[in-house]
Structure formats: structure tokens, C-alpha cells
Design a protein around this motif. Structure first.
Motif, short mmCIF file in Angstrom:
data_model
loop_
_atom_site.label_atom_id
_atom_site.label_comp_id
_atom_site.label_asym_id
_atom_site.label_seq_id
_atom_site.Cartn_x
_atom_site.Cartn_y
_atom_site.Cartn_z
N ALA A 227 0.82 -1.22 0.00
CA ALA A 227 0.00 0.00 0.00
C ALA A 227 0.86 1.26 0.00
N VAL A 228 1.89 1.31 0.84
CA VAL A 228 2.67 2.55 0.93
C VAL A 228 3.51 2.80 -0.32
N THR A 229 3.80 1.75 -1.11
CA THR A 229 4.49 2.00 -2.38
C THR A 229 3.61 2.81 -3.32
N PHE A 230 2.29 2.74 -3.11
CA PHE A 230 1.35 3.55 -3.88
C PHE A 230 1.04 4.89 -3.19
N THR A 231 0.84 4.85 -1.87
CA THR A 231 0.36 6.03 -1.16
C THR A 231 1.45 7.06 -0.86
N TYR A 232 2.70 6.62 -0.63
CA TYR A 232 3.78 7.58 -0.37
C TYR A 232 3.93 8.61 -1.49
N TRP A 235 0.27 10.78 -1.60
CA TRP A 235 -0.21 11.52 -0.43
C TRP A 235 0.89 11.90 0.56
N GLY A 236 2.11 11.46 0.33
CA GLY A 236 3.19 11.81 1.24
C GLY A 236 3.33 10.79 2.36
N ILE A 237 4.33 11.02 3.21
CA ILE A 237 4.69 10.06 4.24
C ILE A 237 3.60 9.94 5.31
N ASN A 238 3.08 11.03 5.81
CA ASN A 238 2.13 10.98 6.93
C ASN A 238 0.81 10.33 6.54
N VAL A 239 0.16 10.88 5.52
CA VAL A 239 -1.13 10.31 5.08
C VAL A 239 -0.93 8.92 4.49
N GLY A 240 0.17 8.74 3.75
CA GLY A 240 0.45 7.43 3.17
C GLY A 240 0.60 6.36 4.22
N THR A 241 1.23 6.71 5.34
CA THR A 241 1.38 5.76 6.44
C THR A 241 0.04 5.41 7.05
N LEU A 242 -0.81 6.41 7.26
CA LEU A 242 -2.13 6.15 7.84
C LEU A 242 -2.97 5.26 6.93
#
Length: 268
Positions: A227-232, A235-242
Motif C-alpha cells: 500500500a505505501v508504495t502507492f500512497t507515499y 499523499w506523502g509520508i504521513n497520510v500514506g502511512t495512515l
């Protein structure tokens, strides 16, 4: 300095919480929950804050094969500790740890030679998880009957070990590059300190139970990293992590529900 304290606070609280959970709910539950993206998420998050989104995204891709190295770490620890089960604990633990670290570094080195993509990394890890489930299925689930009282020394040991691992790996990320940083982010930051405490306090039974059940909870880690390979990047680190945690939580809830329903049907 603020970032340093944040690393210390997060890593210490997660390790302490997980190890206490192992003692109170049993190593089986702790093994499954160890597959939740705790240590890997912590490392990828702080790597992203310090090195940027592009670096963290590439590291996340290599965190997938990095978890194959973690499975090798667990299998080596399991085999060595079982082989040395008749030896004194002071001998079992360091030798098992050395064997596990050796397996982790060897598999990481192999993975570093391969040009992984998001898809190839995810598929390779999925195959490794299935193999681990087969290799670990013969391990008996053992509960902790007599809990060891938490002393200041035990708490301090857990806290210091977790903090050193997180600070060390995130601190050298820029120097070793995104590939090695991603592979090292798969290191069992929160699991290994708990394994040492269980091994020293309760022997190999509960320890092997945690190892047996770790691959069963790894689906949440697999989903989180993917998921974070797409979201980082979006949406960036903070939102991507959530968002990554949200996806991982959905999996863990679904898996736990299925296990509960299956066990309920067996009892009936």
C-alpha cells in the motif's frame, strides 16, 4: 533532537506493548500480531521523514524481499534453538541469535543482487510466506503458564534494544542507499527483543509458538508495504502511512474473524 526522541518513544512503546501482550494473551496471539506492520512501518516512516518520499518509496519496494530475510532469521533461530534445547540458556540464546543474524544477512545479500519491482517483490514474498507456513506448521502452540514479574531490568533491556535497532537502521539509511535500507527495514525490530525475553524467561516452547504464528499475521505486513508504495508518492509520508495502516488493519480484523469463526465451528 525532536525526531530522535520520537524514534525512541515509538520504538520503545511498541516493543514493550508487544512483549507484555505475549505474556498476558499468549505467544500465539503475539506471534500473529507481530506480523502487523510495527517495526517495518516505524523504520520506513522515519526513513521517509529524513530521506524523502522517493527514497522511502524505493525502500518500501525492497522491504518486501527484506521480509523474506526475516523469515530466514526466524527459521534459523528456530532450528538452532531446537538443536541446542538440551544446552544451557546462556549458550542457546547467543548461538541462536548469531545463526539468525547470519541467515538474515545472507538472504538480504541475495535479494540485494536482484532488481525487484513492486509486483515481483510482492509475489516473491507471498511465496516465501506460504513456504514458511509449511515449515512452521509442525510447531506446537504453547501457552505461558507462569508469568515472570516485569522488573526494571527487563523493561530497560527491551527498551534499549528496540531503540538501538531503530536508531541504527534509520540513521545509516542515507549511507547504505534505498535498497539496503528497505531490506533492513524488514528486520524484526519489535519481534526480536520479544523473542529474547520469551526465550530467556520461558524457554523455547512459547518462543517457537511465536515463530510458528508470525507468518500467519504477515498478510497485514504484505498489504501495508504494498500500500505505501502507492500512497507515499501520492499523499506523502504521513497520510500514506495512515492509509497503509488502515489497509493492514482491515486484513488483520478479517483474518482474526475467520480464525475465530473456524475455531468456534470446531468446538460446536
Amino acid at each position: 533532537m525532536t525526531l530522535l526522541f520520537a524514534k525512541l518513544a515509538v520504538s520503545i512503546s511498541v516493543v514493550l506493548g508487544l512483549s507484555i501482550l505475549a505474556e498476558r494473551t499468549g505467544p500465539r496471539a503475539a506471534g500473529v500480531l507481530s506480523g502487523y506492520p510495527l517495526g517495518t512501518a516505524i523504520l520506513l516512516y522515519f526513513i521517509g521523514l529524513e530521506q524523502g518520499v522517493v527514497f522511502a518509496t524505493e525502500s518500501a519496494v525492497y522491504a518486501l524481499p527484506g521480509l523474506i530475510a526475516t523469515l530466514a532469521f526466524l527459521y534459523a533461530y528456530y532450528l538452532t534453538s531446537r538443536l541446542l534445547s538440551d544446552r544451557r540458556m546462556i549458550f542457546q540464546i547467543p548461538v541462536s541469535s548469531v545463526a539468525a543474524f547470519g541467515a538474515f544477512m545472507f538472504v538480504s545479500w541475495i535479494c540485494q543482487q536482484i532488481q525487484f519491482t513492486r509486483i515481483s517483490g510482492a509475489v516473491t514474498l507471498l511465496v516465501a510466506m506460504i513456504v514458511a507456513l509449511i515449515l512452521f506448521r509442525g510447531i506446537e502452540n504453547v501457552r505461558i503458564l507462569n508469568r515472570v514479574r516485569l522488573t526494571r531490568r527487563i523493561v530497560l533491556f527491551r527498551a534499549v534494544l528496540a531503540a538501538l535497532i531503530v536508531l541504527g537502521i534509520s540513521g545509516i539509511a542515507a549511507w547504505i542507499g534505498p535498497k539496503w535500507a528497505g531490506l533492513f527495514s524488514g528486520f524484526p525490530v519489535t519481534l526480536y527483543p520479544m523473542m529474547l525475553i520469551l526465550h530467556a524467561s520461558y524457554g523455547i516452547g512459547p518462543l517457537h509458538t511465536v515463530i510458528r504464528n508470525f507468518p500467519r499475521g504477515m498478510g497485514s505486513l504484505w498489504i501495508y508495504i504494498l500500500a505505501v508504495t502507492f500512497t507515499y508518492p501520492v499523499w506523502g509520508i504521513n497520510v500514506g502511512t495512515l492509509l497503509g495502516f488502515a489497509a493492514a488493519t482491515v486484513y488483520l480484523i478479517a483474518y482474526s474473524t475467520l480464525v475465530w469463526m473456524r475455531e468456534k465451528s470446531v468446538r460446536v
